[in-house]
Scaffold this motif. Structure first.
Motif, PDB file in Angstrom:
ATOM      1  N   TRP A  11      -3.538   0.751   5.413  1.00 50.59           N
ATOM      2  CA  TRP A  11      -4.189  -0.322   4.647  1.00 50.59           C
ATOM      3  C   TRP A  11      -3.616  -0.393   3.241  1.00 50.59           C
ATOM      4  CZ3 TRP A  11      -6.066   2.705   0.835  1.00 50.59           C
ATOM      5  CH2 TRP A  11      -6.545   3.978   1.168  1.00 50.59           C
ATOM      6  N   GLU A  12      -3.736  -1.570   2.659  1.00 48.85           N
ATOM      7  CA  GLU A  12      -3.376  -1.730   1.243  1.00 48.85           C
ATOM      8  C   GLU A  12      -4.637  -2.213   0.550  1.00 48.85           C
ATOM      9  OE1 GLU A  12       0.246  -4.291   1.033  1.00 48.85           O
ATOM     10  OE2 GLU A  12       0.196  -3.920   3.173  1.00 48.85           O
ATOM     11  N   GLN A  13      -5.147  -1.400  -0.339  1.00 48.07           N
ATOM     12  CA  GLN A  13      -6.427  -1.699  -0.988  1.00 48.07           C
ATOM     13  C   GLN A  13      -6.193  -2.349  -2.348  1.00 48.07           C
ATOM     14  OE1 GLN A  13      -9.860  -0.948   0.098  1.00 48.07           O
ATOM     15  NE2 GLN A  13     -10.121  -2.390  -1.586  1.00 48.07           N
ATOM     16  N   ASN A  36       6.715 -13.728   4.136  1.00 48.90           N
ATOM     17  CA  ASN A  36       5.804 -14.855   4.067  1.00 48.90           C
ATOM     18  C   ASN A  36       4.408 -14.307   3.801  1.00 48.90           C
ATOM     19  OD1 ASN A  36       3.860 -16.787   4.778  1.00 48.90           O
ATOM     20  ND2 ASN A  36       5.364 -17.885   5.994  1.00 48.90           N
ATOM     21  N   ARG A  37       3.899 -14.620   2.603  1.00 48.18           N
ATOM     22  CA  ARG A  37       2.618 -14.045   2.170  1.00 48.18           C
ATOM     23  C   ARG A  37       1.436 -14.891   2.615  1.00 48.18           C
ATOM     24  NH1 ARG A  37       2.707  -8.930   0.546  1.00 48.18           N
ATOM     25  NH2 ARG A  37       4.818  -8.470  -0.088  1.00 48.18           N
ATOM     26  N   THR A  38       1.730 -16.035   3.193  1.00 46.49           N
ATOM     27  CA  THR A  38       0.636 -16.970   3.454  1.00 46.49           C
ATOM     28  C   THR A  38       0.063 -16.813   4.854  1.00 46.49           C
ATOM     29  OG1 THR A  38       2.037 -18.739   4.325  1.00 46.49           O
ATOM     30  CG2 THR A  38       1.769 -18.634   1.939  1.00 46.49           C
ATOM     31  N   LYS A  89      -7.607  -6.675   1.728  1.00 47.66           N
ATOM     32  CA  LYS A  89      -7.212  -5.344   2.210  1.00 47.66           C
ATOM     33  C   LYS A  89      -6.307  -5.596   3.410  1.00 47.66           C
ATOM     34  CE  LYS A  89     -10.599  -2.675   3.133  1.00 47.66           C
ATOM     35  NZ  LYS A  89     -11.442  -1.903   2.232  1.00 47.66           N
ATOM     36  N   HIS A  90      -5.019  -5.636   3.150  1.00 47.85           N
ATOM     37  CA  HIS A  90      -4.088  -5.860   4.263  1.00 47.85           C
ATOM     38  C   HIS A  90      -4.170  -4.671   5.218  1.00 47.85           C
ATOM     39  CE1 HIS A  90      -1.408  -8.611   1.561  1.00 47.85           C
ATOM     40  NE2 HIS A  90      -2.639  -9.073   1.741  1.00 47.85           N
ATOM     41  N   CYS A  91      -4.298  -4.989   6.495  1.00 48.05           N
ATOM     42  CA  CYS A  91      -4.342  -3.914   7.489  1.00 48.05           C
ATOM     43  C   CYS A  91      -3.059  -3.937   8.312  1.00 48.05           C
ATOM     44  CB  CYS A  91      -5.560  -4.090   8.398  1.00 48.05           C
ATOM     45  SG  CYS A  91      -7.109  -3.739   7.549  1.00 48.05           S
ATOM     46  N   PHE A 137       2.352  -5.158  12.684  1.00 48.07           N
ATOM     47  CA  PHE A 137       1.762  -6.433  12.309  1.00 48.07           C
ATOM     48  C   PHE A 137       0.896  -6.183  11.087  1.00 48.07           C
ATOM     49  CE2 PHE A 137       2.701  -7.819  16.653  1.00 48.07           C
ATOM     50  CZ  PHE A 137       3.064  -9.148  16.441  1.00 48.07           C
ATOM     51  N   GLU A 138       0.898  -7.149  10.189  1.00 46.77           N
ATOM     52  CA  GLU A 138       0.078  -7.013   8.991  1.00 46.77           C
ATOM     53  C   GLU A 138      -1.022  -8.072   9.040  1.00 46.77           C
ATOM     54  OE1 GLU A 138       2.346  -6.926   5.389  1.00 46.77           O
ATOM     55  OE2 GLU A 138       0.570  -7.087   4.131  1.00 46.77           O
ATOM     56  N   PHE A 139      -2.250  -7.606   9.180  1.00 49.04           N
ATOM     57  CA  PHE A 139      -3.408  -8.515   9.218  1.00 49.04           C
ATOM     58  C   PHE A 139      -3.881  -8.649   7.776  1.00 49.04           C
ATOM     59  CE2 PHE A 139      -7.883  -9.129  11.297  1.00 49.04           C
ATOM     60  CZ  PHE A 139      -7.773 -10.499  11.116  1.00 49.04           C
TER      61      PHE A 139
HETATM   62 MG    MG Z   1       0.826  -6.240   2.357  1.00 42.02          MG
END
Ligand code: MG
Ligand code: ADP
Length: 724
Positions: free
Chosen positions: A217-219, A463-465, A344-346, A475-477
């Motif tokens: 995760w990215e908090q 692509n951040r969108t 919070k990217h998972c 995969f980044e949720f």
């Molecule tokens: Mg990220």
């Protein structure tokens, strides 16, 4: 003339200019010397357990038989845990669990037994407790059945010590075995995914014995000086600013992202990292985020259950440590108007384990067979995301996240997946030819600097969108909100993919994976996922229109999204995968709705109070002074047409604000009479939040921009956001 109002902000400014900051508690020792010292994981436990006990425990942990832990094993574990904890200086112990409030819960008991004058921990205390559960949300599960709730030791999570208390990670379930927490469905979903993914992998590599879901995760979070927060009732009570005129300088200079971190924050981060490392949380990255005073922390990814524990624990640690640094961490998804919200990217991937080692199933390789397995998992994941898009949307639906999703700074509420142009090409070619040409067309990115080697172009750009982006090996949720327990979205992701892999396995189980028929079957699935793939800019209106053409659901707010938790499609796969029963899903949906309505009510009441007790009195004091000035000027024959116009303008703002507050109060009364909680929630979403809150804010913010600084009682954006 100095009004009383001015004193709060004035005092804070004076305090800030003279206050001594705490020194960083950065240790002398190197990280490897203290990493994980406050954790007792399986490896350390193994060294401490009597002969034969570890093997039995391991059977329970890794077997697929649902075996129970017997008394002898539990006794062995208890003895080792007690000795370790006392040796590390613990005086208390607690069952640590993750109720549906989103926070963690604990009730400390001392090891000390006054009757026998010893420090003890017995088997039953380790494995099971009955906390007073009636005050945790249950979505009606307990009132309809039994009021009891039990916490049961989760042997797959390590023990840890927090502030002198041994924490025993547990699940929280009702008397009837229904889950009352986030952890139990997560564990069940990991187990199901393990089962179905392993079966599929074994078609390629029979030696695979398990598949682990991994999470990195990215908090994201904001940091504000504690003194400012305490002077803002909204930040104290609901974690976001209900009012506030946006500072002229926000994030438009793009000078915060990856900029140098303010020294105060570095010192806070160092202490957080030290404490996190003691607890075995493998934090590796820290940086500024896009908005002023916004930051991010990210660890190395871990197996999902542990990664979730670590996210919960880190937020807890950050809250505790921030106070000592006179700071306050805001985890709300949208604390400040007109600035980026926090998520919070998972990052999610699957690892196959066999006696030959570990294999990331989300990573393309140069080996054709391995690539076909990668592609199989890749396509099936996309298919799961496509079919269950409404449920995935529901999994990130919260009161706070509704302010963030679709605000052109976070992914839209439409679920789609970015896979990049390279993989899109591979996919199209596969659909046409049934041939998988995966690594032949790698290209290199030219940058025109001769002295620096060419860069290998990643399979995906940044692509951040996109809500669900493939990023090369995972995969980044990106939709989950910053304040949530990541278990919710992860449980859904695991379950939909487990069910899809199961379906696909049934379809191809008679086929040779190296034959044409297998690739044909996969190509048919691949064709079906095309509508969910979108590589363009997800923030545009064009995408909303295009998504509608593709029949992708667009569930704008939480009350509407939550219904997907109990759709027949959801219930079918959750029951089939043994993750949740219909009753548990209904309870979950009801709990979320309840939380939604309560949060909306609290915000509405608080907004009224803040306007009546802070904003309007300040505006009136300002008006009184202005009118006195103009009267005095007129008595001397001086005309002030501009000032007069200004007074009229402010009078109009005051009047409008009063009216808006009155109509909000009237509307709230009406909504409270609505019987169905679903309809109440929809009214709060569409009317209260969508219309009334915005109107009130507009008038209040207009006043803030005009009222004499010394009258304004609430800390301003420009004061709170540029921490130095
Ligand atoms: Mg990220
Ligand atoms: P971003 O560019 O999205 O900010 P970061 O480098 O900050 O990316 O974060 C990447 C995150 O992804 C880290 O938490 C990292 O641990 C995680 N991650 C890396 N590889 C994997 C993987 N195979 N599975 C799951 N998570 C991963």
């Amino acid at each position: 003339m100095v009004s009383n109002h001015s004193t709060v902000r004035g005092d804070i400014l004076r305090e800030l200019s003279t206050r001594k900051l705490p020194r960083s508690r950065r240790p002398e020792a190197r990280v490897p010397d203290y990493f994980g010292l406050d954790v007792l994981d399986v490896h350390k436990l193994r060294e401490r357990l009597p002969e034969g006990i570890y093997e039995k425990l391991s059977e329970v942990l890794h077997g697929d038989t649902g075996k129970k832990i017997d008394e002898a094993v539990a006794a062995g574990v208890v003895k080792s845990v007690r000795e370790w904890a006392l040796h590390r200086g613990a005086t208390h112990y607690t069952h640590w669990f993750q109720p549906l409030t989103g926070a963690t819960a604990e009730k400390h008991s001392t090891f000390f037994d006054p009757t026998q004058k010893i420090e003890s921990l017995d088997v039953s205390t380790l494995s099971q407790q009955e906390p007073d559960a009636s005050s945790f949300p249950s979505g009606g599960l307990r009132s309809t059945f039994e009021a009891r709730g039990y916490t049961l030791w989760d042997p797959s999570s390590p023990f840890f010590i927090l502030e002198g208390t041994l924490c025993i990670p547990t699940v929280f379930i009702s008397y009837t075995g229904d889950s009352l927490d986030y952890k139990s469905p997560l564990l069940r979903s990991c187990r199901s995914l393990n089962r179905t993914a392993t079966l599929l992998c074994q078609r390629f590599y029979p030696e695979v014995h398990s598949v682990i879901a991994e999470l990195g995760w990215e908090q994201e979070y904001f940091i504000v000086d504690k003194a400012w927060v305490q002077a803002r009732p909204d930040l104290v009570m609901v974690g976001r600013t209900l009012l506030g005129y946006a500072a002229p300088r926000g994030q438009q200079l793009s000078d915060h992202y990856f900029g140098s971190i303010p020294p105060r924050v570095v010192s806070f981060m160092q202490e957080v990292e030290y404490r996190a490392h003691l607890l075995g949380i493998p934090l590796e990255a820290r940086h500024n985020e896009v908005a002023p005073s916004q930051f991010e922390a990210a660890p190395v990814f871990e197996s999902m259950n542990i990664a979730v524990d670590h996210n919960q624990l880190l937020r807890e640690l950050m809250n505790r440590i921030a106070g000592k640094h006179n700071l306050c961490v805001l985890f709300h998804e949208k604390p400040f108007h007109k600035l980026n919200g926090t998520g919070k990217h998972c990052n999610w991937s699957l690892t196959a384990e066999s006696n030959r080692g570990r294999l990331n199933l989300m990573k393309p390789s140069t080996d054709p067979k391995q690539n076909l397995l990668f592609f199989t998992v890749f396509i099936n994941t996309l298919r799961a995301v496509h079919i269950h898009a409404p449920l995935l949307r529901a999994s990130v639906a919260t009161y706070g996240n509704d302010f963030r999703l679709g605000s052109h700074e976070a992914p839209p509420a439409i679920i789609s997946s970015f896979i990049g142009s390279y993989l899109s090409g591979v996919l199209e070619n596969f659909i046409k030819t049934h041939q998988l040409n995966l690594d032949s067309s790698r290209s290199y990115m030219g940058h025109g600097i001769k002295e620096i080697p060419e860069l290998e172009k990643h399979d995906t750009d940044r692509n951040r969108t996109s809500p669900f982006a493939f990023t090369g090996n995972k995969f980044e949720f990106r939709s989950p909100g910053s304040s949530v327990n990541p278990s919710g979205p992860c449980t859904v992701l695991n379950t939909i993919v487990a069910a899809q892999l199961d379906d696909f396995y049934q379809e191809v189980k008679g086929l040779d994976v190296e034959g044409d028929a297998y690739r044909k079957a996969l190509a048919a699935r691949a064709e079906e996922v095309l509508p969910v793939i979108f590589n363009g800019d997800g923030y545009t209106e064009k995408w909303v229109v295009e998504a509608k053409k593709r029949k992708l659901p667009h569930l704008k707010d939480t009350p509407r999204a939550l219904a997907s938790y109990v759709s027949n499609q959801t219930v079918e796969i959750f029951e089939k995968m043994n993750v949740c029963s219909r009753r548990e899903l209904e309870a979950r949906k009801d709990t979320e709705l309840d939380i939604y309505v309560n949060k909306a009510k609290i915000e509405a009441d608080l907004l009224v109070e803040m306007v009546l007790t802070h904003v309007l009195p300040a505006a009136l004091s300002h008006q009184t002074r202005a009118m006195k000035n103009i009267q005095e000027a007129e008595s001397l024959g001086i005309k002030h047409p501009v000032l007069l116009a200004e007074i009229k303008y402010i009078a109009n703002c005051i009047e409008s604000l009063y009216q808006e507050v009155e109509s909000l109060q009237k509307k709230l009364k009406e909504i409270r009479k609505i019987e169905s909680i679903e309809e109440q929630a929809i009214s709060y979403a569409e009317e209260i939040r969508g219309i009334y809150f915005q109107r009130i804010r507009t008038w209040a913010d207009k006043l803030e921009a005009k009222i004499g600084d010394e009258f304004w009682p609430l800390p301003k954006y420009r004061e709170m956001l540029f921490l130095r």
